[in-house]
Design an enzyme around this catalytic site. Sequence first.
Site, PDB file in Angstrom:
ATOM      1  N   ASP A 119      -6.380  -5.224   0.747  1.00 56.87           N
ATOM      2  CA  ASP A 119      -5.224  -5.791   1.157  1.00 56.87           C
ATOM      3  C   ASP A 119      -5.245  -7.299   0.579  1.00 56.87           C
ATOM      4  O   ASP A 119      -6.266  -7.785   0.091  1.00 56.87           O
ATOM      5  CB  ASP A 119      -4.704  -5.738   2.621  1.00 56.87           C
ATOM      6  CG  ASP A 119      -3.305  -6.018   2.847  1.00 56.87           C
ATOM      7  OD1 ASP A 119      -2.610  -6.385   1.696  1.00 56.87           O
ATOM      8  OD2 ASP A 119      -2.813  -5.605   3.834  1.00 56.87           O
TER       9      ASP A 119
HETATM   10  C1  BGC Z   1       0.515  -6.470   2.888  1.00 55.46           C
HETATM   11  C2  BGC Z   1       0.299  -4.979   2.241  1.00 55.46           C
HETATM   12  C3  BGC Z   1       1.049  -5.446   0.803  1.00 55.46           C
HETATM   13  C4  BGC Z   1       0.235  -6.665   0.016  1.00 55.46           C
HETATM   14  C5  BGC Z   1       0.875  -6.819  -1.202  1.00 55.46           C
HETATM   15  C6  BGC Z   1       0.213  -7.673   2.244  1.00 55.46           C
HETATM   16  O1  BGC Z   1       0.242  -8.898   3.029  1.00 55.46           O
HETATM   17  O2  BGC Z   1      -0.215  -6.313   4.188  1.00 55.46           O
HETATM   18  O3  BGC Z   1       0.938  -4.071   2.957  1.00 55.46           O
HETATM   19  O4  BGC Z   1       1.118  -4.249   0.071  1.00 55.46           O
HETATM   20  O5  BGC Z   1       0.498  -7.744   0.940  1.00 55.46           O
HETATM   21  O6  BGC Z   1       2.125  -7.423  -1.120  1.00 55.46           O
END
Ligand code: BGC
Length: 763
Positions: free
Chosen positions: A291
Amino acid sequence: MKILKILSLIILLVNIKSARSQGLATNRMIEQKVDSVLKLMNLDEKVGQLVLHTGFWEFTGPIPDGNRASSEADKIKSGKIGSMLNVVGAMSTYNAQKMAVENSRLGIPLLFGYDVIHGFKTMFPIPLAESASWDLDYIRLSAEIAAKETAVSGVNWTFAPMMDISRDPRWGRGMEGAGEDPYLASKISVARVKGFQSDNLANRFSIAATAKHFAAYGFIEAGREYNTVEISNHTLHNIVLPPFKAAVDAGVASVMNSFSDFWGIPATANSYLQRDLLKGKWGFDGLVVSDWGSIAEIMEHGYAEDLADAAKVSLEAGSDVDMESAAYETQLKSLVEKGVVSMDFLDDAVRRVLRIKFALGLFDDPYRYGNAEEEQKFLLSDVHLKASREVAKRSIVLLKNESNLLPINAEKKQKIAVIGKLAEDKDSPLGNWRAKAVSNSAVSLLEGLKENAGSNLTINYEKGYELTSGDRIFSVNLTFAADDGAGFKNAISLAKKSDLVLYVMGEDALQSGEGRSQVDVSLKGRQVELLKKVLEVNKNVIVILMNGRPVIEPWVYENAPAILEVWHLGSQAGNAIADVLLGKYNPSGKLPVTIPRHAGQIPIYYNYLQNGRPFDKNRDPKFVFWSHYNDEKNSPQYPFGYGLSYTSFSYTDMKLEKDTIGLSDTVKVHVTITNNGNYDGEEIVQLFIRDVVAKPMRPVKELRGFNKISLKKGQSERVSFEITEKTLGSYGFDGNYSTKPGLFYIMIGSNSEDVQLKELTIK
Ligand code: BGC
């Protein structure tokens, strides 16, 4: 000519077509190609494939000098970035792809990732809402359309579907998921994966899907975003993992890990989850992406000393791609050179990235994903908007309808008061995580109603209350407008002189989503206060709840005569709500989550384990030592699976074909559903089981089947479910699924509390 071009020509001779028509690792052709590319790569290029950067400049314009953007461009050109996120649009992705393909030594194409959660430009209902439809065909269609709009905009990888089971409405991200039940969430997750990817990633409008967040992010303590997770082995295997397992079995291309920790180890560095379970036991051959920044955050967790340590433990634990931590980019090369990290780990991760790139057909044609003409043609097309309306109306749940206030009779001359700021809101219906949706582009409830009401209904509007103000996107706390009650007077006087009041209340779109946890999930501002005053002057009030999470408002649920849960429904929200209000569509949605009566009941869910002192109707009611609260009931406000229709359905003649069977036998259970009301309608018939005596224990009820049927008024249908060993089993502590002989309750009903029961013995 590039080495890669020579290589692909050689491989082409072998038989490129067979490579496209099968799965990933099972596809020998793809594996051969991956191996041949891997052999050509140097250490920098291998590390580069594991680096995922967000775009820092507009790729349709010149590259700004002397900042992150220009070094980013250099890195793409030298093969030091393998994928980008947030670079969107046919032109932008083309330009970025060109840098990678034409300038880097091997010309390996980029993946373009983006959070396409419930639509790209045409917004569909938020995933939680869509899940209330229990309609797998429409859910798949919504993902399919999102994929098409995404693909023509140059993006080939979505960070969806989220399949975190959550039992806590305080957590803002419940809006992205499929609710509290692992069976329903598994079916929905597979429908979404298939919608995004189709049956073959190489298809024209397929994009790679991501099962996220692996694992147990939905169980963060106290619903507070990014908090620690405490979860049992039992709950992990039986509640959290099934949707992920189902997605892996359905061929999901990637999995994203989670910000949270798991059994004392950050999920990103968790070998048990990623190596043992996901890649080991389940045989997942796609890629695992971290993530955002989650590799670097391992230091903050207190699990890694420095960025090098974070990179090492993450790669070794099976995190293949580093999203925005700069850990792999800056550390991996020297870690491998020093022999601290084995080349085998690196190669395995690179292989997984290349595999997806081959499967998507990017080596055949790196530019196959963007098409400016098709962007014009498909984004927000009439066909897509129509589909969004279809999905949206199916996502609405009728919670209450005393005196049959609904549907509104549009044949009769009536004065309708629409009250509530959210009724004119063209932005909140778009929901959070809205990709490329244009702000304020949804059809508001007011617009939808006016458009569809016909000439007999006179519609007047007063906003009544105030809701949000300030920076809704990035403010730490969404600010709620000070409401001096200036709008109350006009709203009350309009209610007084109207035949019927539609009182629209709920949440701003940006109250739910990432970083939007709340301790109090009742409605903000003075919405309830005004509703009370409106009800004093007019009893014919239909409450329309527009929200991104289960809302706790016992007074509203108990005192409003009619309530429609409409969530955040997307681009066509107002039209879909009007369809239901006016009876053009008979509501059929059922809650994918339990609605609590009180925040103190959280977590509250239908598939709980029975305690040793449950309610006993034969006991003295004043007896204190049983599992209960002294100041509130145990039961929820509305149970999982609940939802009404304008018509009514009866469940009769439930019959189990045999009451005793062998473990490997199958048996059918039947029930007759009759539409005995005044409207044609749809009903979601639900099958629950209970393994009555089990080691370990099993929940009091577990959903194991459902069937959405359509019945004309007066019509009956015999609905059948087949019960097999698979229907009745559960996961043990070892993560293995099995069914053991014994007594089972087989239950069928219209929701998790309203069921009929038959006993089945497995010998
Ligand atoms: C989120 C993810 C997301 C990623 C990219 C993160 O803050 O937890 O679910 O895909 O950002 O935008």
